[in-house]
Design a protein around this motif. Sequence first.
Motif, PDB file in Angstrom:
ATOM      1  N   ARG A  53       0.852  -1.178   0.000  1.00 34.73           N
ATOM      2  CA  ARG A  53       0.000   0.000   0.000  1.00 34.73           C
ATOM      3  C   ARG A  53       0.896   1.239   0.000  1.00 34.73           C
ATOM      4  O   ARG A  53       2.112   1.139   0.171  1.00 34.73           O
ATOM      5  CB  ARG A  53      -0.904   0.001   1.239  1.00 34.73           C
ATOM      6  CG  ARG A  53      -1.926  -1.132   1.205  1.00 34.73           C
ATOM      7  CD  ARG A  53      -2.774  -1.183   2.483  1.00 34.73           C
ATOM      8  NE  ARG A  53      -3.065   0.157   2.950  1.00 34.73           N
ATOM      9  CZ  ARG A  53      -2.614   0.664   4.090  1.00 34.73           C
ATOM     10  NH1 ARG A  53      -1.868  -0.076   4.896  1.00 34.73           N
ATOM     11  NH2 ARG A  53      -2.906   1.886   4.443  1.00 34.73           N
TER      12      ARG A  53
ATOM     13  N   VAL B 190       2.559   3.632   1.609  1.00 32.19           N
ATOM     14  CA  VAL B 190       3.023   4.102   2.917  1.00 32.19           C
ATOM     15  C   VAL B 190       4.386   4.760   2.749  1.00 32.19           C
ATOM     16  O   VAL B 190       5.083   4.523   1.773  1.00 32.19           O
ATOM     17  CB  VAL B 190       3.144   2.937   3.923  1.00 32.19           C
ATOM     18  CG1 VAL B 190       1.787   2.313   4.196  1.00 32.19           C
ATOM     19  CG2 VAL B 190       4.129   1.889   3.419  1.00 32.19           C
ATOM     20  N   SER B 191       4.756   5.552   3.730  1.00 29.88           N
ATOM     21  CA  SER B 191       6.062   6.219   3.684  1.00 29.88           C
ATOM     22  C   SER B 191       7.190   5.225   3.962  1.00 29.88           C
ATOM     23  O   SER B 191       7.273   4.675   5.058  1.00 29.88           O
ATOM     24  CB  SER B 191       6.110   7.336   4.725  1.00 29.88           C
ATOM     25  OG  SER B 191       7.464   7.630   5.054  1.00 29.88           O
TER      26      SER B 191
ATOM     27  N   GLU C 192      10.357   5.813   4.363  1.00 25.51           N
ATOM     28  CA  GLU C 192      11.258   6.346   5.386  1.00 25.51           C
ATOM     29  C   GLU C 192      10.742   6.010   6.782  1.00 25.51           C
ATOM     30  O   GLU C 192      11.458   5.445   7.612  1.00 25.51           O
ATOM     31  CB  GLU C 192      11.409   7.870   5.258  1.00 25.51           C
ATOM     32  CG  GLU C 192      12.157   8.337   4.023  1.00 25.51           C
ATOM     33  CD  GLU C 192      11.232   8.536   2.836  1.00 25.51           C
ATOM     34  OE1 GLU C 192      10.037   8.152   2.941  1.00 25.51           O
ATOM     35  OE2 GLU C 192      11.677   9.080   1.797  1.00 25.51           O
ATOM     36  N   HIS C 193       9.494   6.356   7.036  1.00 25.68           N
ATOM     37  CA  HIS C 193       8.963   6.129   8.377  1.00 25.68           C
ATOM     38  C   HIS C 193       8.797   4.639   8.669  1.00 25.68           C
ATOM     39  O   HIS C 193       8.862   4.218   9.821  1.00 25.68           O
ATOM     40  CB  HIS C 193       7.644   6.891   8.558  1.00 25.68           C
ATOM     41  CG  HIS C 193       7.829   8.379   8.561  1.00 25.68           C
ATOM     42  ND1 HIS C 193       8.295   9.064   9.657  1.00 25.68           N
ATOM     43  CD2 HIS C 193       7.673   9.309   7.591  1.00 25.68           C
ATOM     44  CE1 HIS C 193       8.392  10.362   9.372  1.00 25.68           C
ATOM     45  NE2 HIS C 193       8.029  10.535   8.108  1.00 25.68           N
ATOM     46  N   LEU C 194       8.630   3.859   7.630  1.00 22.01           N
ATOM     47  CA  LEU C 194       8.591   2.407   7.833  1.00 22.01           C
ATOM     48  C   LEU C 194       9.916   1.920   8.417  1.00 22.01           C
ATOM     49  O   LEU C 194       9.946   1.164   9.400  1.00 22.01           O
ATOM     50  CB  LEU C 194       8.315   1.695   6.503  1.00 22.01           C
ATOM     51  CG  LEU C 194       8.434   0.168   6.538  1.00 22.01           C
ATOM     52  CD1 LEU C 194       7.422  -0.443   7.494  1.00 22.01           C
ATOM     53  CD2 LEU C 194       8.276  -0.431   5.141  1.00 22.01           C
TER      54      LEU C 194
ATOM     55  N   PHE D  84      12.170   3.763  10.033  1.00 21.56           N
ATOM     56  CA  PHE D  84      12.361   4.315  11.381  1.00 21.56           C
ATOM     57  C   PHE D  84      11.611   3.466  12.409  1.00 21.56           C
ATOM     58  O   PHE D  84      12.114   3.190  13.502  1.00 21.56           O
ATOM     59  CB  PHE D  84      11.872   5.771  11.450  1.00 21.56           C
ATOM     60  CG  PHE D  84      12.587   6.694  10.497  1.00 21.56           C
ATOM     61  CD1 PHE D  84      13.893   6.428  10.095  1.00 21.56           C
ATOM     62  CD2 PHE D  84      11.965   7.845  10.002  1.00 21.56           C
ATOM     63  CE1 PHE D  84      14.561   7.281   9.216  1.00 21.56           C
ATOM     64  CE2 PHE D  84      12.627   8.696   9.129  1.00 21.56           C
ATOM     65  CZ  PHE D  84      13.922   8.414   8.729  1.00 21.56           C
ATOM     66  N   THR D  85      10.417   3.045  12.038  1.00 20.55           N
ATOM     67  CA  THR D  85       9.613   2.248  12.960  1.00 20.55           C
ATOM     68  C   THR D  85      10.227   0.871  13.196  1.00 20.55           C
ATOM     69  O   THR D  85      10.329   0.411  14.338  1.00 20.55           O
ATOM     70  CB  THR D  85       8.180   2.087  12.413  1.00 20.55           C
ATOM     71  OG1 THR D  85       7.548   3.361  12.391  1.00 20.55           O
ATOM     72  CG2 THR D  85       7.367   1.135  13.280  1.00 20.55           C
TER      73      THR D  85
ATOM     74  N   GLY E  73      -0.035  -4.531   8.027  1.00 20.81           N
ATOM     75  CA  GLY E  73      -0.189  -3.078   7.970  1.00 20.81           C
ATOM     76  C   GLY E  73       0.164  -2.461   6.642  1.00 20.81           C
ATOM     77  O   GLY E  73      -0.356  -1.396   6.297  1.00 20.81           O
TER      78      GLY E  73
ATOM     79  N   TYR F 295      11.539   9.487  17.491  1.00 22.55           N
ATOM     80  CA  TYR F 295      11.608  10.814  16.849  1.00 22.55           C
ATOM     81  C   TYR F 295      12.167  11.872  17.797  1.00 22.55           C
ATOM     82  O   TYR F 295      12.565  12.943  17.370  1.00 22.55           O
ATOM     83  CB  TYR F 295      10.237  11.231  16.325  1.00 22.55           C
ATOM     84  CG  TYR F 295       9.803  10.375  15.155  1.00 22.55           C
ATOM     85  CD1 TYR F 295      10.237  10.654  13.872  1.00 22.55           C
ATOM     86  CD2 TYR F 295       9.004   9.245  15.353  1.00 22.55           C
ATOM     87  CE1 TYR F 295       9.872   9.854  12.804  1.00 22.55           C
ATOM     88  CE2 TYR F 295       8.630   8.431  14.292  1.00 22.55           C
ATOM     89  CZ  TYR F 295       9.068   8.742  13.020  1.00 22.55           C
ATOM     90  OH  TYR F 295       8.721   7.929  11.973  1.00 22.55           O
TER      91      TYR F 295
ATOM     92  N   PHE G 245       1.670   7.839   9.101  1.00 22.70           N
ATOM     93  CA  PHE G 245       2.214   6.513   8.805  1.00 22.70           C
ATOM     94  C   PHE G 245       1.886   5.513   9.905  1.00 22.70           C
ATOM     95  O   PHE G 245       1.368   4.427   9.652  1.00 22.70           O
ATOM     96  CB  PHE G 245       3.737   6.564   8.619  1.00 22.70           C
ATOM     97  CG  PHE G 245       4.358   5.198   8.630  1.00 22.70           C
ATOM     98  CD1 PHE G 245       4.313   4.387   7.509  1.00 22.70           C
ATOM     99  CD2 PHE G 245       4.940   4.693   9.790  1.00 22.70           C
ATOM    100  CE1 PHE G 245       4.851   3.107   7.530  1.00 22.70           C
ATOM    101  CE2 PHE G 245       5.477   3.411   9.816  1.00 22.70           C
ATOM    102  CZ  PHE G 245       5.432   2.617   8.687  1.00 22.70           C
TER     103      PHE G 245
ATOM    104  N   MET H 204      -0.424   2.253   9.643  1.00 22.27           N
ATOM    105  CA  MET H 204       0.132   0.905   9.651  1.00 22.27           C
ATOM    106  C   MET H 204      -0.376   0.099  10.846  1.00 22.27           C
ATOM    107  O   MET H 204      -0.758  -1.067  10.700  1.00 22.27           O
ATOM    108  CB  MET H 204       1.657   0.923   9.668  1.00 22.27           C
ATOM    109  CG  MET H 204       2.213  -0.486   9.558  1.00 22.27           C
ATOM    110  SD  MET H 204       4.004  -0.596   9.738  1.00 22.27           S
ATOM    111  CE  MET H 204       4.191  -0.433  11.496  1.00 22.27           C
TER     112      MET H 204
ATOM    113  N   HIS I 251      -4.188  -0.768  10.326  1.00 23.55           N
ATOM    114  CA  HIS I 251      -4.312  -1.831   9.323  1.00 23.55           C
ATOM    115  C   HIS I 251      -3.712  -3.141   9.835  1.00 23.55           C
ATOM    116  O   HIS I 251      -4.137  -4.223   9.454  1.00 23.55           O
ATOM    117  CB  HIS I 251      -3.600  -1.428   8.029  1.00 23.55           C
ATOM    118  CG  HIS I 251      -4.464  -0.654   7.097  1.00 23.55           C
ATOM    119  ND1 HIS I 251      -4.597   0.711   7.188  1.00 23.55           N
ATOM    120  CD2 HIS I 251      -5.253  -1.046   6.060  1.00 23.55           C
ATOM    121  CE1 HIS I 251      -5.424   1.124   6.248  1.00 23.55           C
ATOM    122  NE2 HIS I 251      -5.841   0.092   5.549  1.00 23.55           N
ATOM    123  N   GLY I 252      -2.711  -3.006  10.685  1.00 24.34           N
ATOM    124  CA  GLY I 252      -1.999  -4.194  11.149  1.00 24.34           C
ATOM    125  C   GLY I 252      -2.735  -4.987  12.203  1.00 24.34           C
ATOM    126  O   GLY I 252      -2.522  -6.199  12.324  1.00 24.34           O
TER     127      GLY I 252
END
Lengths: 216, 216
Positions: free
Chosen positions: A157, A159-160, A162-164, A166-167, A210, B175, B202, B206, B209-210
């Motif tokens: 889907r 989604v960003s 970058e933030h994926l 980071f997470t 997700g 962050y 984000f 996620m 949805h997850g």
Amino acid sequence: MSTRKTGASQRKPNASRVQLEARIISAAEKAFALTGYSGTAMETIAEAVGISKQNLIYYFPNKETLYRRVLRKTLDMWLEKMAFTEDPDASATDIITHYIRGKLELSYENPDGSRVFAHELINGAPVLKDYLISHLKPQFEKDVALVRQWTSAGVLRDVSPEHLFFTIWAATQTYADFATQIQLLLGKKKLQKKDFEDAALFLTDMVLHGIVANSP
Amino acid sequence: MSTRKTGASQRKPNASRVQLEARIISAAEKAFALTGYSGTAMETIAEAVGISKQNLIYYFPNKETLYRRVLRKTLDMWLEKMAFTEDPDASATDIITHYIRGKLELSYENPDGSRVFAHELINGAPVLKDYLISHLKPQFEKDVALVRQWTSAGVLRDVSPEHLFFTIWAATQTYADFATQIQLLLGKKKLQKKDFEDAALFLTDMVLHGIVANSP
DNA sequence: GTCTATAGTAGGATAGAC
DNA sequence: GTCTATCCTACTATAGAC
């Protein structure tokens, strides 16, 4: 010429010396992880290894040199394992699953390295900044591009990327860096392999549901 | 009785004193966040406030006292905002969304507090351990129970509530704690409100949805 | 309440004998 | 390569004048 007064005094890498240096680095890593750079005394490290402070200084002329070596060791391990784009035939799901498990394994096997790295980052990465720009950033951008391709192809889907990342990084490293808190809340003396397995199951499950386009 | 020699010398909370203490705590927070407990000199804090080191010691008799006050201030803020189970009529989706955004706002508004807390946790929470057990753990267990109810009710898929919280905490605090790394990879001098908004979009996307049972 | 002076200590680092 | 002795700096903290 039976005497050994050859020009270079470091001729043989001295198996024993290499071994001792490894022990020092390992002890230093543990110490820096627990109390940070300025909270760690050279003497503490020396004691842990079983040598004198002055002797330690013989091997590492000063504290910063030793600290850099510790950081470098961890980062090299990480960059090696953190490569995302390896097998061009693997599916997005496989690659992401493998990536999350790999990061969690690192947190399990080398939590102290992760903690030293965390300290360094929180402090604004004074010694690591350049290395991050030169080594981590290119790798990151390559991986981000690949995720973007997956989205374009309709596999993921929108989604960003970058933030994926980071997470995923945060969620996997937290089991090393903040182990104290997690142990406490789970009511355990120490995190076991089982806990990392649970974390891997949860994380892969949530992330894939997700972000994968047609999640069941 | 015109002279002020009354028994208790702390009679009036001295608006100015309270104010000065607040400035000291704020400066201390910034310093501890950046260089950790042992990396921070009392003099550095004093300079930031614009008073002498000796005068600083008049207000806070020693470094540890000051450190505890800083930690306490952040934690009180957090526990207040981190309460999960507030509105019994709100939907699971609403509560989780609100929770994630709340945590991200804290990281945006008080990154230094988050960093001091991170240092403390990495170091094994020497001064915070008891407080975490007495205050954080009960809250955590209440929130975990609520998530479990949602799963029983079929609102959420069967995921581990504990690891869900660990992930949300890690992903939101990163962050603040690792802002340096994120800035660097995003190619920005400083994280803006917009970046936190992106992160919120984000993450909520996620996570929901997850874990939500019938995600679209 | 704020300052000067100073005590006390920890820790990084060097010099030189062995 | 390892040890003893020593220097020096940075830091916390106290005592006492103003």
